[in-house]
Scaffold this motif. Sequence first.
Motif, mmCIF file in Angstrom:
data_model
loop_
_atom_site.group_PDB
_atom_site.id
_atom_site.type_symbol
_atom_site.label_atom_id
_atom_site.label_comp_id
_atom_site.label_asym_id
_atom_site.label_seq_id
_atom_site.Cartn_x
_atom_site.Cartn_y
_atom_site.Cartn_z
ATOM 1 N N ARG A 190 1.001 17.111 -9.595
ATOM 2 C CA ARG A 190 1.728 15.739 -9.640
ATOM 3 C C ARG A 190 1.287 15.137 -8.655
ATOM 4 N NH1 ARG A 190 7.935 17.041 -10.579
ATOM 5 N NH2 ARG A 190 7.646 14.870 -11.540
ATOM 6 N N LYS A 191 1.515 13.688 -8.588
ATOM 7 C CA LYS A 191 1.329 12.563 -7.642
ATOM 8 C C LYS A 191 2.707 12.518 -6.776
ATOM 9 C CE LYS A 191 1.084 8.180 -8.755
ATOM 10 N NZ LYS A 191 0.524 6.955 -9.127
ATOM 11 N N ILE A 192 2.538 12.990 -5.651
ATOM 12 C CA ILE A 192 3.788 12.749 -4.592
ATOM 13 C C ILE A 192 3.453 11.947 -3.387
ATOM 14 C CG2 ILE A 192 4.809 14.979 -5.451
ATOM 15 C CD1 ILE A 192 3.984 16.233 -2.712
ATOM 16 N N PRO A 193 4.386 11.056 -2.952
ATOM 17 C CA PRO A 193 4.074 10.421 -1.532
ATOM 18 C C PRO A 193 3.746 11.350 -0.568
ATOM 19 C CG PRO A 193 6.143 9.887 -2.422
ATOM 20 C CD PRO A 193 5.909 11.135 -3.312
ATOM 21 N N ALA A 194 2.799 10.934 0.169
ATOM 22 C CA ALA A 194 1.984 11.643 1.203
ATOM 23 C C ALA A 194 1.732 10.638 2.596
ATOM 24 C CB ALA A 194 0.769 12.178 0.857
ATOM 25 N N SER A 195 1.861 11.402 3.633
ATOM 26 C CA SER A 195 1.437 10.733 4.898
ATOM 27 C C SER A 195 0.011 10.227 5.043
ATOM 28 C CB SER A 195 1.758 11.632 6.081
ATOM 29 O OG SER A 195 0.848 12.795 6.086
ATOM 30 N N THR B 196 -4.667 11.661 -0.425
ATOM 31 C CA THR B 196 -5.905 11.647 -1.072
ATOM 32 C C THR B 196 -6.022 10.484 -2.172
ATOM 33 O OG1 THR B 196 -4.955 12.979 -2.987
ATOM 34 C CG2 THR B 196 -5.923 14.264 -1.056
ATOM 35 N N MET B 197 -5.123 9.643 -2.253
ATOM 36 C CA MET B 197 -5.158 8.420 -2.996
ATOM 37 C C MET B 197 -4.293 7.283 -2.570
ATOM 38 S SD MET B 197 -3.811 8.285 -7.019
ATOM 39 C CE MET B 197 -3.700 7.179 -7.939
ATOM 40 N N THR B 198 -4.740 6.137 -2.764
ATOM 41 C CA THR B 198 -4.123 4.863 -2.410
ATOM 42 C C THR B 198 -3.840 3.933 -3.385
ATOM 43 O OG1 THR B 198 -4.778 5.063 0.058
ATOM 44 C CG2 THR B 198 -4.002 3.130 -0.503
ATOM 45 N N THR B 199 -2.583 3.474 -3.635
ATOM 46 C CA THR B 199 -2.403 2.327 -4.448
ATOM 47 C C THR B 199 -1.911 1.202 -4.168
ATOM 48 O OG1 THR B 199 -0.079 3.436 -5.179
ATOM 49 C CG2 THR B 199 -2.033 4.284 -6.489
ATOM 50 N N GLY B 200 -1.848 0.058 -4.815
ATOM 51 C CA GLY B 200 -1.310 -1.020 -4.389
ATOM 52 C C GLY B 200 -2.256 -2.287 -4.673
ATOM 53 N N ILE B 201 -1.580 -3.388 -4.696
ATOM 54 C CA ILE B 201 -2.697 -4.733 -4.896
ATOM 55 C C ILE B 201 -2.834 -5.392 -3.638
ATOM 56 C CG2 ILE B 201 -2.785 -6.844 -6.360
ATOM 57 C CD1 ILE B 201 -1.138 -5.533 -8.480
ATOM 58 N N LYS C 173 0.904 -1.095 -0.173
ATOM 59 C CA LYS C 173 0.016 -0.095 0.079
ATOM 60 C C LYS C 173 1.093 1.345 -0.178
ATOM 61 C CE LYS C 173 -3.533 1.989 3.018
ATOM 62 N NZ LYS C 173 -4.463 1.759 4.004
ATOM 63 N N ARG C 174 0.559 2.227 -0.931
ATOM 64 C CA ARG C 174 1.285 3.501 -0.868
ATOM 65 C C ARG C 174 0.229 4.529 -1.130
ATOM 66 N NH1 ARG C 174 6.093 3.852 -4.933
ATOM 67 N NH2 ARG C 174 6.471 5.705 -3.489
ATOM 68 N N GLN C 175 0.618 5.595 -0.454
ATOM 69 C CA GLN C 175 -0.220 6.738 -0.115
ATOM 70 C C GLN C 175 0.160 7.829 -0.910
ATOM 71 O OE1 GLN C 175 -1.434 6.957 4.089
ATOM 72 N NE2 GLN C 175 -2.948 5.156 3.473
ATOM 73 N N TRP C 176 -0.892 8.564 -1.735
ATOM 74 C CA TRP C 176 -0.225 9.828 -2.469
ATOM 75 C C TRP C 176 -1.161 11.056 -2.079
ATOM 76 C CZ3 TRP C 176 3.906 8.293 -5.452
ATOM 77 C CH2 TRP C 176 4.069 6.986 -5.546
ATOM 78 N N LYS C 177 -0.715 12.068 -2.678
ATOM 79 C CA LYS C 177 -1.202 13.311 -2.508
ATOM 80 C C LYS C 177 -1.022 14.151 -3.734
ATOM 81 C CE LYS C 177 1.665 16.300 -0.085
ATOM 82 N NZ LYS C 177 1.877 17.425 1.071
#
Length: 88
Positions: A51-56, A61-66, A42-46
């Motif tokens: 541009r999409k950047i890593p976030a706490s 505002t967005m989560t990616t991963g399978i 799981k990775r979280q982004w804002k």
Amino acid sequence: MSEFNTVASIKAQSEYCKREGAPHFAPMSGICWNCRSNIYEKRQWKFEMGRKIPASKEEATMTTGIPLDEATNHLVTGCPHCNRSYCD
């Protein structure tokens, strides 16, 4: 909530491909050869300035991963983090 478990997801994707007779596109290690991220984590982004950047966790505002349930029931054809296709 979906469970993120790299070892179990790699095994589940392999079993799914065998069961369905589908090609195994996902990297066997789970590491994307384009962005070097683990596709089963799981990775979280804002977004900042488009541009999409890593976030706490709080800023995300967005989560990616399978997650494990997706690896068990769907064919993985690309990286959820960088959107690189594994089947083109």
